[in-house]
Write a protein that holds these residues in place. Structure first.
Motif, PDB file in Angstrom:
ATOM      1  N   LEU A 215      24.263 -15.628  87.103  1.00  0.00           N
ATOM      2  CA  LEU A 215      23.307 -16.165  85.897  1.00  0.00           C
ATOM      3  C   LEU A 215      23.703 -15.193  84.756  1.00  0.00           C
ATOM      4  O   LEU A 215      24.287 -15.571  83.763  1.00  0.00           O
ATOM      5  CB  LEU A 215      22.041 -16.495  86.202  1.00  0.00           C
ATOM      6  CG  LEU A 215      21.778 -17.687  87.049  1.00  0.00           C
ATOM      7  CD1 LEU A 215      20.081 -18.044  86.913  1.00  0.00           C
ATOM      8  CD2 LEU A 215      22.428 -18.771  86.539  1.00  0.00           C
ATOM      9  N   PRO A 216      23.477 -13.854  84.782  1.00  0.00           N
ATOM     10  CA  PRO A 216      23.406 -13.324  83.738  1.00  0.00           C
ATOM     11  C   PRO A 216      24.818 -13.090  83.226  1.00  0.00           C
ATOM     12  O   PRO A 216      25.071 -13.117  81.938  1.00  0.00           O
ATOM     13  CB  PRO A 216      22.952 -11.853  83.956  1.00  0.00           C
ATOM     14  CG  PRO A 216      22.388 -11.981  85.452  1.00  0.00           C
ATOM     15  CD  PRO A 216      22.516 -13.527  85.833  1.00  0.00           C
ATOM     16  N   VAL A 217      25.683 -12.807  84.089  1.00  0.00           N
ATOM     17  CA  VAL A 217      27.128 -12.338  83.862  1.00  0.00           C
ATOM     18  C   VAL A 217      27.802 -13.712  83.450  1.00  0.00           C
ATOM     19  O   VAL A 217      28.231 -13.669  82.224  1.00  0.00           O
ATOM     20  CB  VAL A 217      27.818 -12.193  85.090  1.00  0.00           C
ATOM     21  CG1 VAL A 217      29.334 -11.879  84.942  1.00  0.00           C
ATOM     22  CG2 VAL A 217      27.200 -10.652  85.617  1.00  0.00           C
ATOM     23  N   GLY A 218      27.543 -15.033  83.994  1.00  0.00           N
ATOM     24  CA  GLY A 218      28.156 -15.981  83.625  1.00  0.00           C
ATOM     25  C   GLY A 218      27.617 -16.627  81.993  1.00  0.00           C
ATOM     26  O   GLY A 218      28.587 -16.842  81.138  1.00  0.00           O
ATOM     27  N   ILE A 219      26.299 -16.634  82.045  1.00  0.00           N
ATOM     28  CA  ILE A 219      25.643 -16.792  80.491  1.00  0.00           C
ATOM     29  C   ILE A 219      26.455 -15.847  79.441  1.00  0.00           C
ATOM     30  O   ILE A 219      26.590 -16.339  78.395  1.00  0.00           O
ATOM     31  CB  ILE A 219      24.185 -17.081  80.549  1.00  0.00           C
ATOM     32  CG1 ILE A 219      23.998 -18.138  81.480  1.00  0.00           C
ATOM     33  CG2 ILE A 219      23.607 -16.941  79.375  1.00  0.00           C
ATOM     34  CD1 ILE A 219      22.461 -18.331  81.520  1.00  0.00           C
ATOM     35  N   GLY A 220      26.027 -14.598  79.713  1.00  0.00           N
ATOM     36  CA  GLY A 220      26.904 -13.582  78.782  1.00  0.00           C
ATOM     37  C   GLY A 220      28.412 -13.811  78.532  1.00  0.00           C
ATOM     38  O   GLY A 220      28.673 -13.685  77.255  1.00  0.00           O
ATOM     39  N   ALA A 221      29.096 -13.897  79.534  1.00  0.00           N
ATOM     40  CA  ALA A 221      30.665 -14.322  79.134  1.00  0.00           C
ATOM     41  C   ALA A 221      30.717 -15.653  78.564  1.00  0.00           C
ATOM     42  O   ALA A 221      31.492 -15.520  77.462  1.00  0.00           O
ATOM     43  CB  ALA A 221      31.320 -14.771  80.695  1.00  0.00           C
ATOM     44  N   ALA A 222      29.988 -16.651  78.721  1.00  0.00           N
ATOM     45  CA  ALA A 222      29.889 -17.903  77.786  1.00  0.00           C
ATOM     46  C   ALA A 222      29.577 -17.496  76.442  1.00  0.00           C
ATOM     47  O   ALA A 222      30.243 -18.052  75.458  1.00  0.00           O
ATOM     48  CB  ALA A 222      29.066 -18.914  78.250  1.00  0.00           C
ATOM     49  N   ILE A 223      28.537 -16.594  76.135  1.00  0.00           N
ATOM     50  CA  ILE A 223      28.086 -16.243  74.896  1.00  0.00           C
ATOM     51  C   ILE A 223      29.345 -15.614  74.036  1.00  0.00           C
ATOM     52  O   ILE A 223      29.487 -15.668  72.957  1.00  0.00           O
ATOM     53  CB  ILE A 223      26.755 -15.370  74.815  1.00  0.00           C
ATOM     54  CG1 ILE A 223      25.874 -16.414  75.416  1.00  0.00           C
ATOM     55  CG2 ILE A 223      26.487 -14.848  73.646  1.00  0.00           C
ATOM     56  CD1 ILE A 223      24.256 -15.649  75.356  1.00  0.00           C
ATOM     57  N   TYR A 224      29.862 -14.726  74.972  1.00  0.00           N
ATOM     58  CA  TYR A 224      30.963 -13.855  74.355  1.00  0.00           C
ATOM     59  C   TYR A 224      32.100 -14.820  73.722  1.00  0.00           C
ATOM     60  O   TYR A 224      32.840 -14.725  72.646  1.00  0.00           O
ATOM     61  CB  TYR A 224      31.532 -12.980  75.193  1.00  0.00           C
ATOM     62  CG  TYR A 224      32.753 -12.133  74.766  1.00  0.00           C
ATOM     63  CD1 TYR A 224      32.477 -11.191  73.819  1.00  0.00           C
ATOM     64  CD2 TYR A 224      34.037 -12.451  75.125  1.00  0.00           C
ATOM     65  CE1 TYR A 224      33.712 -10.454  73.344  1.00  0.00           C
ATOM     66  CE2 TYR A 224      35.271 -11.822  74.865  1.00  0.00           C
ATOM     67  CZ  TYR A 224      34.839 -10.648  73.688  1.00  0.00           C
ATOM     68  OH  TYR A 224      35.745 -10.073  73.211  1.00  0.00           O
ATOM     69  N   LEU A 225      32.544 -15.738  74.836  1.00  0.00           N
ATOM     70  CA  LEU A 225      33.498 -16.916  74.293  1.00  0.00           C
ATOM     71  C   LEU A 225      33.363 -17.406  73.392  1.00  0.00           C
ATOM     72  O   LEU A 225      34.202 -18.001  72.584  1.00  0.00           O
ATOM     73  CB  LEU A 225      34.085 -17.388  75.791  1.00  0.00           C
ATOM     74  CG  LEU A 225      34.693 -16.755  76.877  1.00  0.00           C
ATOM     75  CD1 LEU A 225      35.063 -17.572  77.975  1.00  0.00           C
ATOM     76  CD2 LEU A 225      36.060 -16.182  76.342  1.00  0.00           C
ATOM     77  N   THR A 290      31.734 -21.983  86.989  1.00  0.00           N
ATOM     78  CA  THR A 290      30.794 -23.213  86.859  1.00  0.00           C
ATOM     79  C   THR A 290      29.667 -22.967  85.651  1.00  0.00           C
ATOM     80  O   THR A 290      29.635 -23.783  84.833  1.00  0.00           O
ATOM     81  CB  THR A 290      30.110 -23.741  88.000  1.00  0.00           C
ATOM     82  OG1 THR A 290      31.191 -23.388  89.408  1.00  0.00           O
ATOM     83  CG2 THR A 290      29.584 -24.939  88.035  1.00  0.00           C
ATOM     84  N   ILE A 291      28.925 -21.718  85.884  1.00  0.00           N
ATOM     85  CA  ILE A 291      28.171 -21.716  84.963  1.00  0.00           C
ATOM     86  C   ILE A 291      28.702 -21.182  83.488  1.00  0.00           C
ATOM     87  O   ILE A 291      28.182 -21.466  82.355  1.00  0.00           O
ATOM     88  CB  ILE A 291      27.282 -20.211  85.424  1.00  0.00           C
ATOM     89  CG1 ILE A 291      26.295 -20.606  86.776  1.00  0.00           C
ATOM     90  CG2 ILE A 291      26.358 -19.582  84.434  1.00  0.00           C
ATOM     91  CD1 ILE A 291      25.768 -19.745  87.425  1.00  0.00           C
ATOM     92  N   VAL A 292      29.745 -20.609  83.442  1.00  0.00           N
ATOM     93  CA  VAL A 292      30.201 -20.174  82.225  1.00  0.00           C
ATOM     94  C   VAL A 292      30.585 -21.519  81.588  1.00  0.00           C
ATOM     95  O   VAL A 292      30.509 -21.839  80.263  1.00  0.00           O
ATOM     96  CB  VAL A 292      31.761 -19.390  82.271  1.00  0.00           C
ATOM     97  CG1 VAL A 292      32.218 -19.306  80.840  1.00  0.00           C
ATOM     98  CG2 VAL A 292      31.219 -18.156  82.951  1.00  0.00           C
TER      99      VAL A 292
ATOM    100  N   ALA B 125      33.003 -11.425  80.264  1.00  0.00           N
ATOM    101  CA  ALA B 125      33.733 -12.191  80.253  1.00  0.00           C
ATOM    102  C   ALA B 125      35.062 -11.737  81.071  1.00  0.00           C
ATOM    103  O   ALA B 125      35.688 -12.878  81.692  1.00  0.00           O
ATOM    104  CB  ALA B 125      34.259 -12.554  78.863  1.00  0.00           C
ATOM    105  N   LEU B 126      35.265 -10.374  81.141  1.00  0.00           N
ATOM    106  CA  LEU B 126      36.391  -9.983  82.029  1.00  0.00           C
ATOM    107  C   LEU B 126      36.163 -10.221  83.379  1.00  0.00           C
ATOM    108  O   LEU B 126      37.139  -9.923  84.401  1.00  0.00           O
ATOM    109  CB  LEU B 126      36.623  -8.554  81.594  1.00  0.00           C
ATOM    110  CG  LEU B 126      37.454  -8.564  80.115  1.00  0.00           C
ATOM    111  CD1 LEU B 126      37.728  -7.205  79.878  1.00  0.00           C
ATOM    112  CD2 LEU B 126      38.716  -9.383  80.036  1.00  0.00           C
ATOM    113  N   VAL B 127      34.910 -10.573  83.819  1.00  0.00           N
ATOM    114  CA  VAL B 127      34.747 -10.552  85.339  1.00  0.00           C
ATOM    115  C   VAL B 127      35.724 -11.649  85.880  1.00  0.00           C
ATOM    116  O   VAL B 127      35.900 -11.573  86.979  1.00  0.00           O
ATOM    117  CB  VAL B 127      33.256 -11.106  85.404  1.00  0.00           C
ATOM    118  CG1 VAL B 127      32.988 -11.368  87.178  1.00  0.00           C
ATOM    119  CG2 VAL B 127      32.538  -9.803  85.308  1.00  0.00           C
ATOM    120  N   ALA B 128      35.821 -12.801  84.864  1.00  0.00           N
ATOM    121  CA  ALA B 128      36.656 -13.989  85.408  1.00  0.00           C
ATOM    122  C   ALA B 128      38.136 -13.327  85.806  1.00  0.00           C
ATOM    123  O   ALA B 128      38.500 -13.795  86.502  1.00  0.00           O
ATOM    124  CB  ALA B 128      36.722 -14.824  84.289  1.00  0.00           C
TER     125      ALA B 128
END
Lengths: 424, 412
Positions: A215-225, A290-292, B125-128
């Motif tokens: 959850l934190p990683v996916g949501i963080g990645a989505a916010i960054y993107l 999926t979360i991203v 984001a780089l985790v992907a």
């Protein structure tokens, strides 16, 4: 000749009428195909749910038998199974030989009864009153799943056993109860004692670990993107590559994530097999794309004017995104994440890869103890041919589907509530 | 059981972070109070300084812990541990001091915090990327070990699959054959049957629900289709195993020919049902994206509804629909639980849908559950199959994406 134009018109209209008939028939047919497709899908769903309910609902109850056992202290043997068989034979007034003993022991949950005998070892000599579950075969018989009219060779109970079971029923020693063991017992070799405790706990740990990571990683990645990633130049290309990568990752078969987990977490990092920690890590990776994607969709739905006005009032990009965009997208992000977790709960294939198919008879106490997961338990139980195992597996499916329904329901309710409060 | 040290570390570092936050915040707040008459918007400033300090302290603490973990090795002495413990406390303390010294009006704390936060988000984001690299790396590495023993050509084009490896060296008759063609053929057959079910039904469901159905029908059917999508595949597998497979076997018995309960037909049918929601929701999206003006023009020329749908909407949505089908095929190929539970494990090369066949995913599961000697050709073969699976699904996804993107350009 005055008729001619009229005649001509009628010929034309005949051809046209035919054509219209054909076209209308095609229209009706097309509509029918559509209706048939919808009916087919709904019938498939109905058949699936009904067949599972029909086999599984009965597993939520179980038959128990009251036994008054005359366990003689001078019994020639310390063997609990033999003492139990002799006592049962005494109860029915039959002479005990090896064949009879074996058939008698197959009537009750022998392991449960011998455990109870061992607990009451010092009380031997008196009449011992035990209430134990009947065996899986006897349970199936009481539930009406054994056809006594078929030739004896085609059923697992002999005529003699059926007569004994009928006698218990006639003397009202048998009672149908709610099957508490299904929820509090761990797995067992005996269907009548097997339960979902280890699987449920394992699933809870796996989903919590996966959620806490993804959850934190996916949501963080989505916010960054969505808010920070460069959109132009080389950085922009990298961003687009990352997005394509995430979309592809979401469509990679689940089993490949299992292979990744096996190769990396177990072989390289040296973590143990069958433990919820590894299951959680693998499912976190599986949930992540999926979360991203869900969170990005939620963020994209927020109008740009919002962040633009914040920026124009002098907010930094970080403040504009976190104070204005994220709170509005939060309900939708939450819903997407919860649905992602529900998917993770039903995921089976990656867990098979990391060895969560072990036969675990202990309830796990920490994420580092061997455990199974609910869907894996379904898979394991469905592998056995006996009717009692199919019944258990169906019951486990009912539990799983009920949990999924609750989770999805919660997600929908949360979305409705939060959105109403946050609406612009 | 669990090593408690990481938890203590988390507690210690968290406490240090809180301490740094409070100290820096206090100092900055006092300074703001001094400057209050001169500046107009200073109130948020202490928070930014404090956040920067807490973030730096946290980073320093974690970094020292990780370095210590790597440096001290497996069996540290008490003295060594004490030194590292001191470092974990003193390092962050030094960072806190530095931050306290830097609490000045001209120190741009917020910009620095935001830079750090942005970098952190980028790392997430780089985790992907890392996941993809991990998948490709592990599959290629293990598969290359496999291809040292078995040639690539034998694997891809051999027609005999029986991955039993000898238990003892020199044991006769169990050399293990890794010709994967029967496995690929079985996968293809099951996928084909699934698509024969899912493609027309899914497409027609999408068309019917968006164009024809009354709102009452839609209110019932749409959630039902969504439920179909939400059911885990292990449940479909169980359904194929106990209901559909035996039903097809009994029906065939009744008609007078023998069919295995594990027939490709049963597996494919159930898999098709599972994929219907995917096809219908993807096609629904593309059908909706067809501009209304196209439909209106067609209707204005006198076309019936179905003619408009078939000749205008379907044709202009075709690339998107093909993309949807490609994604559905990729899903069917990678589907595991249905086939593991309801298909055969023995590899037979056949095109007959009433025969039992095996698939790539079934073989991966069969090879990796059971005896667990790693690095045997048997387990490595699973990674080779996994690599093939990954490459095929990747190509399908990329193809689908390319088709859909080209189509999107046409209408926007």
């Amino acid at each position: 000749m005055t008729d001619a134009p009229h005649e001509k018109a009628s010929i034309a209209s005949l051809a046209m009428t035919r054509r219209m008939h054909r076209r209308r028939a095609a229209e009706t047919r097309f509509r029918l195909y559509g209706r048939a497709s919808v009916i087919f899908s709904m019938a498939a769903l109905g058949w699936l749910l009904l067949s599972i309910a029909a086999t599984g609902l009965s597993a939520f109850t179980q038959h128990w038998v009251d036994l008054d056992l005359d366990v003689r202290a001078e019994s020639a043997t310390d063997n609990d199974r033999r003492r139990l068989a002799d006592a049962l034979a005494g109860g029915f007034g039959v002479q005990a030989d090896d064949a009879v003993r074996q058939e008698l022991l197959a009537l009750v949950s022998a392991s449960a009864a011998t455990d109870a005998l061992a607990r009451n070892a010092e009380r031997s000599g008196a009449t011992l009153r035990l209430t134990v579950p009947v065996s899986d075969q006897a349970d199936q018989y009481y539930k009406g799943r054994v056809d006594a009219s078929r030739p004896a060779a085609q059923r697992r109970l002999t005529d003699r056993q059926i007569a004994w079971l009928d006698r218990w029923a006639d003397e009202e020693q048998v009672e149908r109860r709610f099957n508490r063991g299904l929820f509090v017992n761990p797995d067992s070799r005996d269907p009548e004692r097997a339960g979902l405790a280890s699987a449920i706990l394992g699933s809870v740990m796996i989903v919590l670990i996966a959620g806490a990571l993804a959850l934190p990683v996916g949501i963080g990645a989505a916010i960054y993107l969505d808010g920070f990633a460069p959109q132009t130049g080389w950085g922009g290309r990298l961003t687009r590559a990352l997005e394509v990568n995430i979309n592809n990752l979401a469509a990679v078969p689940a089993i490949v994530f299992g292979l990744l987990g096996l190769a990396v977490f177990i072989n390289v990092f040296g973590l143990a097999r069958s433990i919820p920690l590894v299951g959680g890590l693998v499912l976190a990776l599986r949930m992540f794309p999926t979360i991203v994607i869900a969170s990005r969709a939620a963020l994209r739905a927020v109008p740009d004017s919002l962040t633009d006005s914040a920026l124009s009032l002098g907010a930094s990009r970080m403040q504009a995104v976190f104070n204005h965009k994220v709170p509005i997208a939060a309900p939708a992000m939450l819903t997407g994440s919860i649905i992602g977790m529900a998917q993770a709960l039903g995921e089976t294939a990656p867990l098979l890869m990391i060895g969560m198919v072990a036969f675990v008879t202990a309830v796990p106490e920490s994420p580092l103890d061997p455990a199974t997961a609910l869907p894996v338990q379904i898979f394991l139980w469905s592998g056995s041919a006996e009717a009692a195992w199919a019944e258990r597996a169906s019951a486990a499916i009912i539990v799983l589907l009920a949990v999924l329904m609750v989770i999805n329901g919660v997600a929908i309710v949360l979305r409705e509530r939060l959105q109403r409060r946050r609406s612009l | 059981m669990i090593d408690p040290a990481p938890f203590y570390m988390i507690v210690i570092v968290a406490a240090l972070m809180v301490g740094a936050y409070r100290m820096v915040h206090g100092r900055a707040a006092r300074m703001v109070a001094e400057f209050r008459t001169e500046t107009t918007l200073p109130d948020a400033q202490p928070r930014h300084h404090a956040r920067l300090a807490a973030a730096l302290v946290g980073l320093a603490g974690v970094a020292i812990y990780l370095i210590g973990l790597a440096a001290r090795g497996g069996d540290p002495t008490l003295a060594e541990d004490a030194v590292w413990l001191a470092a974990i406390v003193l390092g962050p303390a030094a960072v806190t001091g530095l931050c306290l010294a830097n609490v000045r009006p001209d120190f741009a704390a917020r910009a620095r915090v935001e830079y750090m936060a942005e970098t952190g988000l980028m790392a997430l984001a780089l985790v992907a990327l890392l996941t993809t690299v991990g998948i490709v790396g592990s599959l290629v590495f293990e598969a290359s070990l496999f291809f040292r023993n078995v040639s690539v050509l034998d694997f891809l084009f051999g027609t005999h699959w029986s991955p039993q490896t000898p238990i003892r060296a020199g044991q006769a008759g169990q050399s293990g054959a890794f010709g994967a063609v029967p496995v690929f053929a079985g996968t293809f057959l099951v996928t084909l049957i699934a698509m024969v079910v899912a493609a027309p039904v899914g497409l027609m469901v999408a068309i019917y629900l968006s164009e024809y159905a009354s709102s009452r029908t839609r209110a019932v059917a749409k959630p039902a289709i969504e439920v179909l999508a939400g059911i885990p595949s292990v449940v479909y597998g169980f359904f194929a195993l106990i209901s559909v497979g035996p039903l097809i076997r009994d029906a065939a018995d009744w008609l007078g020919f023998g069919v295995s309960a594990q027939s490709a037909l049963a597996v494919g049918l159930v898999m098709g049902v599972m994929i219907i929601p995917l096809v219908s929701s993807l096609s629904d999206d593309v059908i909706r994206a067809v501009p209304q003006s196209l439909r209106n023009s067609s209707t204005a020329l006198g076309a019936t509804r179905s003619e408009t749908l078939k000749r205008v909407v379907f044709r202009s949505a075709l690339p998107g629909i093909i993309g949807a089908f490609l994604l559905a095929i990729s899903r069917a190929i990678g589907e595991t639980m249905i086939v593991v539970m309801a298909a055969s494990r023995a590899a037979t090369l056949t095109g007959n849908p009433f025969d039992a066949v095996t698939t790539v995913t079934v073989q991966i599961v069969a090879l990796l559950t059971g005896d667990q000697v790693f690095d045997s050709p048997r387990t490595l073969a699973a990674f080779a199959l996994g690599l093939v699976l990954f490459v095929i699904t990747l190509l399908l996804n990329i193809g689908a994406l390319a088709v859909v993107n080209r189509y999107r350009v046409r209408f926007e």
